[in-house]
Design an enzyme around this catalytic site. Structure first.
Site, PDB file in Angstrom:
ATOM      1  NE  ARG A 208      -4.420  -1.492  -0.128  1.00  0.00           N
ATOM      2  CZ  ARG A 208      -4.352  -2.915  -0.547  1.00  0.00           C
ATOM      3  NH1 ARG A 208      -3.476  -2.728  -1.734  1.00  0.00           N
ATOM      4  NH2 ARG A 208      -5.491  -3.317  -0.777  1.00  0.00           N
TER       5      ARG A 208
ATOM      6  CD  GLU B 239      -2.506   3.546  -5.520  1.00  0.00           C
ATOM      7  OE1 GLU B 239      -4.096   3.012  -5.534  1.00  0.00           O
ATOM      8  OE2 GLU B 239      -1.983   2.823  -4.717  1.00  0.00           O
TER       9      GLU B 239
ATOM     10  CG  HIS C 117      -2.828  -1.169  -6.695  1.00  0.00           C
ATOM     11  ND1 HIS C 117      -3.678   0.321  -5.467  1.00  0.00           N
ATOM     12  CD2 HIS C 117      -3.493  -1.559  -6.406  1.00  0.00           C
ATOM     13  CE1 HIS C 117      -3.923  -0.692  -4.359  1.00  0.00           C
ATOM     14  NE2 HIS C 117      -3.550  -1.963  -5.309  1.00  0.00           N
TER      15      HIS C 117
HETATM   16  C1  GLV Z   1      -5.379  -4.794  -4.051  1.00  0.00           C
HETATM   17  O1  GLV Z   1      -4.201  -3.708  -4.082  1.00  0.00           O
HETATM   18  C2  GLV Z   1      -5.139  -5.886  -3.150  1.00  0.00           C
HETATM   19  O2  GLV Z   1      -5.545  -5.587  -1.737  1.00  0.00           O
HETATM   20  O3  GLV Z   1      -5.797  -7.032  -3.282  1.00  0.00           O
END
Ligand code: GLV
Length: 326
Positions: free
Chosen positions: A239, A268, A286
Site C-alpha cells: 500500500r 492514488e 496498482h
Molecule cells: C490489492 O491491492 C489488494 O489488496 O488485493
C-alpha cells in the site's frame, strides 16, 4: 419472497455478476470510475450485501446510510484498509476479503518490478523507442545483479513467502522482518528472521508486503532510507502509505538508494511530482493482481462469501470474525 439485493460498486469480471444474478437482485455501477463516498451512500442504500473495491471507503457513516439490513461487505481485494473494521463489528456487519488467489500474481508482479528496476528495462525501452540507440556499447544501461544478492522481505505472509520462493531460483539470500516469525519459510527456504534495522542495512533488494495499519504507516521513511545501501532497490506492491513518498523522492534524487519499483502510491491516483521525472524509478498503476484468472478467482471468493452469508452460513474469508461469534 423478495430476492436479497446486492450492490457492486464497479464492474468486476462478468462471470461474478452472472453468478450473483442467479441468486439475487443485482445492481452494478457500470461507470468506469470509483464512486465517491456520498454516491456510495446513496446507491447502496437498502442493499443486503455489497461488493466493494479498495477505492471505496466503507466506514460507520456509509454503513448507517446503507441500512441495518446490510449483512456483508465483500471487499474485492486482499487488503482491506478501506473498510472500518471496528465500525462493522459495532454494527454486526460481516467483512470479507480475497486472500490466497492473488498471491502468485502479486508476487510475480513485485518480482517483475524488482527485475525491471535492477536491469533498467523501462528506461532502456524508452531509449530505443526515442530513436536514441546508435549501437551496442559497453558502458550504457549498466544495471544491478540480482543472482545471489540479498532479498529483504518486510511482511512474510502469503505474498511475502511466495516471492521468497521465486527468489530461490535466483539463489538469493532471504532475510525478513515481520511482527511474527514464519517457521515454514525458515525451514523450507532458509530465510533468516531479522530485526528491521538489519533488514534495512543488509538488503540489496527490499520488497514490502505488510498490510497498511497504524503500525506500518510510513514503515519506510527518511530514517529508514538512510539506513539502506546506496546500491539498494526498493519495491512496493503493498500500500502506498507504507512508504513516505516525499522521503523516497528525496532519497532517489540524492541517490541515497539506487532505485525503486512502485505499484502503489500514497495518494492514488496521484503520483508525487518529481517521481516520474526520475530514471531510477518504475511507476505502474496498482496492477499487482491484474491477471484475468486472478481477477476471476477474486470474484468467485467475493460472490461465494455473499451467497454464504445471505443463506445464514459463515463466509470463507472473514476479516472480522468477532461478528460471527455474536
Ligand atoms: C490489492 O491491492 C489488494 O489488496 O488485493
Amino acid at each position: 419472497m423478495n430476492k436479497a439485493r446486492v450492490y457492486v460498486t464497479r464492474m468486476i469480471p462478468e462471470e461474478s455478476i452472472n453468478e450473483l444474478r442467479k441468486h439475487f437482485e443485482v445492481d452494478v455501477n457500470f461507470e468506469d470510475r470509483a464512486l465517491t463516498k456520498a454516491e456510495l451512500m446513496i446507491k447502496a442504500k437498502g442493499c443486503d450485501a455489497l461488493i466493494t473495491l479498495i477505492t471505496d471507503t466503507v466506514d460507520g457513516e456509509v454503513l448507517d446510510a446503507i441500512g441495518a439490513q446490510c449483512k456483508v461487505v465483500a471487499n474485492y481485494a486482499v487488503g482491506f484498509n478501506n473498510l472500518d473494521v471496528a465500525a462493522a463489528i459495532q454494527r454486526g456487519v460481516i467483512l470479507t476479503n480475497t486472500p490466497g488467489v492473488l498471491d502468485d500474481a502479486t508476487a510475480t508482479h513485485a518480482f517483475t518490478l524488482l527485475l525491471a528496476t535492477a536491469r533498467r528495462i523501462v528506461e532502456a525501452d524508452k531509449y530505443v523507442r526515442d530513436g536514441k540507440w546508435k549501437g551496442w556499447a559497453p558502458m550504457f544501461f549498466i544495471g544491478m545483479d540480482v543472482d545471489r544478492r540479498t532479498l529483504g522481505i518486510a511482511g512474510m505472509g502469503r505474498i511475502g513467502s511466495n516471492i521468497a520462493r521465486k527468489a530461490k531460483s535466483f539463489d538469493m539470500k532471504i532475510i525478513y522482518a515481520d511482527a511474527r516469525r514464519n517457521p515454514q519459510v525458515e525451514k523450507e527456504l532458509g530465510a533468516t528472521y531479522v530485526d528491521k534495522e538489519t533488514l534495512l542495512k543488509e538488503s540489496d533488494f527490499l520488497t514490502l508486503h505488510v498490510p497498511l495499519m497504524p503500525e506500518t504507516f510510513h514503515y519506510i521513511g527518511e530514517k529508514e532510507l538512510q539506513m539502506m545501501k546506496k546500491t539498494a532497490v526498493l519495491v512496493n506492491a503493498s500500500r502506498g502509505p507504507v512508504v513516505d513518498e516525499k522521503a523516497l523522492l528525496k532519497a532517489l534524487q540524492e541517490k541515497q538508494i539506487w532505485g525503486a519499483g512502485l505499484d502503489v502510491f500514497e495518494n492514488e491516483p496521484e503520483v508525487l511530482a518529481g517521481l516520474t521525472a526520475l530514471d531510477n524509478v518504475i511507476v505502474v498503476p496498482h496492477i499487482a493482481s491484474a491477471t484475468s484468472e486472478t481477477r476471476i478467482n477474486m470474484g468467485k471468493i467475493a460472490v461465494n462469501n455473499i451467497i454464504k452469508v445471505l443463506s445464514g452460513q459463515s463466509p470463507e474469508t472473514c476479516v472480522n470474525p468477532e461478528v460471527l461469534k455474536k
